[in-house]
Design a protein around this motif. Structure first.
Motif, short mmCIF file in Angstrom:
data_model
loop_
_atom_site.label_atom_id
_atom_site.label_comp_id
_atom_site.label_asym_id
_atom_site.label_seq_id
_atom_site.Cartn_x
_atom_site.Cartn_y
_atom_site.Cartn_z
N ASP A 86 38.86 51.82 30.39
CA ASP A 86 38.39 52.79 31.38
C ASP A 86 38.51 52.28 32.81
O ASP A 86 38.10 52.96 33.75
N SER A 87 39.07 51.09 33.02
CA SER A 87 39.19 50.54 34.36
C SER A 87 40.25 51.30 35.15
O SER A 87 41.35 51.54 34.66
N VAL A 88 39.91 51.65 36.39
CA VAL A 88 40.86 52.28 37.30
C VAL A 88 41.29 51.28 38.37
O VAL A 88 42.47 51.11 38.65
N GLN A 89 40.30 50.61 38.95
CA GLN A 89 40.58 49.57 39.94
C GLN A 89 39.73 48.35 39.64
O GLN A 89 38.54 48.46 39.36
N VAL A 90 40.35 47.17 39.68
CA VAL A 90 39.64 45.93 39.38
C VAL A 90 39.98 44.89 40.44
O VAL A 90 41.04 44.95 41.08
N SER A 91 39.08 43.94 40.61
CA SER A 91 39.38 42.75 41.40
C SER A 91 39.56 41.58 40.44
O SER A 91 38.88 41.50 39.42
N VAL A 92 40.52 40.71 40.73
CA VAL A 92 40.82 39.57 39.89
C VAL A 92 40.71 38.29 40.73
O VAL A 92 41.22 38.24 41.85
N GLU A 93 40.02 37.28 40.18
CA GLU A 93 39.86 36.02 40.90
C GLU A 93 40.06 34.86 39.93
O GLU A 93 39.42 34.80 38.89
N TRP A 94 40.96 33.95 40.28
CA TRP A 94 41.18 32.73 39.50
C TRP A 94 40.55 31.55 40.23
O TRP A 94 40.77 31.37 41.43
N ILE A 95 39.77 30.75 39.48
CA ILE A 95 39.03 29.64 40.07
C ILE A 95 39.37 28.35 39.34
O ILE A 95 39.44 28.33 38.11
N ASN A 96 39.61 27.29 40.10
CA ASN A 96 39.77 25.96 39.52
C ASN A 96 38.37 25.42 39.25
O ASN A 96 37.61 25.13 40.17
N SER A 97 38.00 25.30 37.98
CA SER A 97 36.63 24.95 37.64
C SER A 97 36.24 23.55 38.11
O SER A 97 35.08 23.28 38.39
N PHE A 126 43.68 45.18 41.89
CA PHE A 126 44.74 45.84 41.13
C PHE A 126 44.32 47.25 40.77
O PHE A 126 43.23 47.47 40.25
N ASP A 127 45.19 48.20 41.09
CA ASP A 127 44.95 49.61 40.75
C ASP A 127 45.84 49.95 39.56
O ASP A 127 47.08 49.93 39.66
N LYS A 128 45.23 50.27 38.41
CA LYS A 128 45.99 50.50 37.19
C LYS A 128 46.83 51.77 37.27
O LYS A 128 47.93 51.83 36.71
N LYS A 129 46.33 52.79 37.95
CA LYS A 129 47.06 54.06 38.01
C LYS A 129 48.34 53.92 38.80
O LYS A 129 49.41 54.37 38.39
N SER A 130 48.26 53.30 39.97
CA SER A 130 49.43 53.18 40.84
C SER A 130 50.18 51.88 40.64
O SER A 130 51.25 51.69 41.23
N GLU A 131 49.63 50.97 39.80
CA GLU A 131 50.24 49.65 39.58
C GLU A 131 50.47 48.94 40.92
O GLU A 131 51.50 48.30 41.13
#
Length: 374
Positions: A174-185, A196-201
């Motif tokens: 059901d996600s339309v727009q998400v934020s993604v974050e990669w962290i060096n632990s 990232f917008d799933k509809k418009s890629e």
């Protein structure tokens, strides 16, 4: 005691003068914040997203004209910036001077944003304790996710110098727009983040360190080094539709030394024949393509197998003194080679990518030994 629940600090939603009586112009502003990239999303409650914008202006406007709005519509303004997000809302009315009771709460709608007040009997100590408990809970969750050993982490091995891809968990359907974050632990530092917008890629608000790229939710590190070994955390936050939902997964990266390629002369079938063995060492079995080349003349033989080695048998007149034979190995996305110079007395020169050469001469050793005696 009456506890006032105002919209999140700094975010205001106001009605401006529209182009005519059938239109309403709304202005959503993020105040008391140094200018930075902010993503605003306008949502009609119960129906989904209306409009999104990203800018450094710290505000966003929405112009609605009938029949695109009606009395009683609740419009939500959602702001996402840095690692924070907040939202406020307004209920539309023809004259924007109505007071309504919403679910036991008093809701005022006017030229300013919707404000809600919920009254209940609580002590000051109870209010402070609840705030402190929430603060402690949030910090414990953060340390648990970032600092404790990640027993569920996916393990990936890579050879130094390769480009390695780290995969994140799948996004909710059901996600339309998400934020993604990669962290060096290990350092708790963000190495890459984006929306990232799933509809418009499409992607917005990209911020990555050098030699790092991304695709949807996965991360790629170019020219990995031993220092890149460690655990990486991928955090996704569903922004649309609200409410926001966080998911975290972990990947363990182990960077290893590149495999060594050796080329040796074996005992041939007779004095006129030479048997060469080319071996790829310190590598988990995988498909390797070996190519044998006579320098200056082209390919002699090719083989592909999981044996990690290949042999070449040459008999005169197919070889002569001084010939340079090259063994070239291709595996995954890597290539390496080494070479040998042939001689009749089984004394050969060896080389590698570093062009290191070794020559053993029994005659020279005999001469030096004899010279030492006299």
């Amino acid at each position: 005691m009456c506890v006032y629940q105002w919209p999140p600090p700094g975010l205001s939603l106001q009605k401006q003068n529209g182009s005519n009586d059938s239109c309403i112009l709304l202005l959503c502003s993020l105040e008391a914040l140094n200018p930075e990239l902010v993503n605003f999303t306008w949502i009609r409650e119960g129906q989904g997203s209306l409009y999104s914008s990203t800018s450094y202006d710290m505000n966003s406007s929405l112009d609605l004209c009938k029949p695109d709005w009606s009395d009683g519509d609740t419009i939500i303004c959602h702001a996402n910036y840095s690692n924070s997000q907040t939202q406020t809302r307004i209920r539309l009315a023809s004259h924007m001077l109505l007071t309504k009771i919403v679910g036991g709460r008093i809701a005022w709608t006017g030229s300013s944003s919707l404000r809600m007040c919920e009254c209940r009997s609580v002590s000051q100590d109870e209010h402070i304790d609840n705030m402190y408990l929430k603060w402690v809970t949030n910090h414990l969750l953060f340390f648990t996710l970032i600092y404790l050993p990640h027993t569920d982490a996916e393990s990936i091995r890579a050879v130094k110098g390769e480009t390695v891809r780290l995969s994140c968990h799948s996004l909710p359907d059901d996600s339309v727009q998400v934020s993604v974050e990669w962290i060096n632990s290990a350092t708790s530092k963000t190495i890459c983040k984006w929306k990232f917008d799933k509809k418009s890629e499409s992607y917005t608000a990209m911020q990555c360190i050098p030699h790092v790229t991304f695709n949807r939710t996965s991360l790629s590190i170019e020219n990995v080094q031993f220092s890149h070994s460690g655990i990486y955390s991928c955090k996704t936050t569903r922004l649309i539709p609200p409410p926001s939902v966080d998911n975290i997964s972990n990947v363990k990266l182990q960077v290893e030394a590149p495999p060594g390629l050796s080329l040796q002369k074996q005992n041939g079938s007779n004095d006129s024949c030479i048997l060469l063995l080319c071996s790829l060492e310190a590598l988990n079995p995988e498909l390797v393509n070996f190519t044998w080349i006579r320098e200056g003349q082209g390919s002699l033989y090719s083989s592909t197998s999981y044996d990690m080695n290949s042999s070449l048998d040459l008999c005169k007149p197919d070889w002569s003194d001084g010939d340079t034979i090259i063994c070239h190995a291709n595996y995954s996305n890597n290539t390496t080679q080494t070479h040998i110079i042939l001689t009749s007395d089984s004394e050969s020169e060896y080389g590698s990518d570093k062009v290191l050469r070794r020559k053993y001469s029994a005659m020279l050793l005999t001469y030096e030994f004899a010279h030492g005696l006299f």
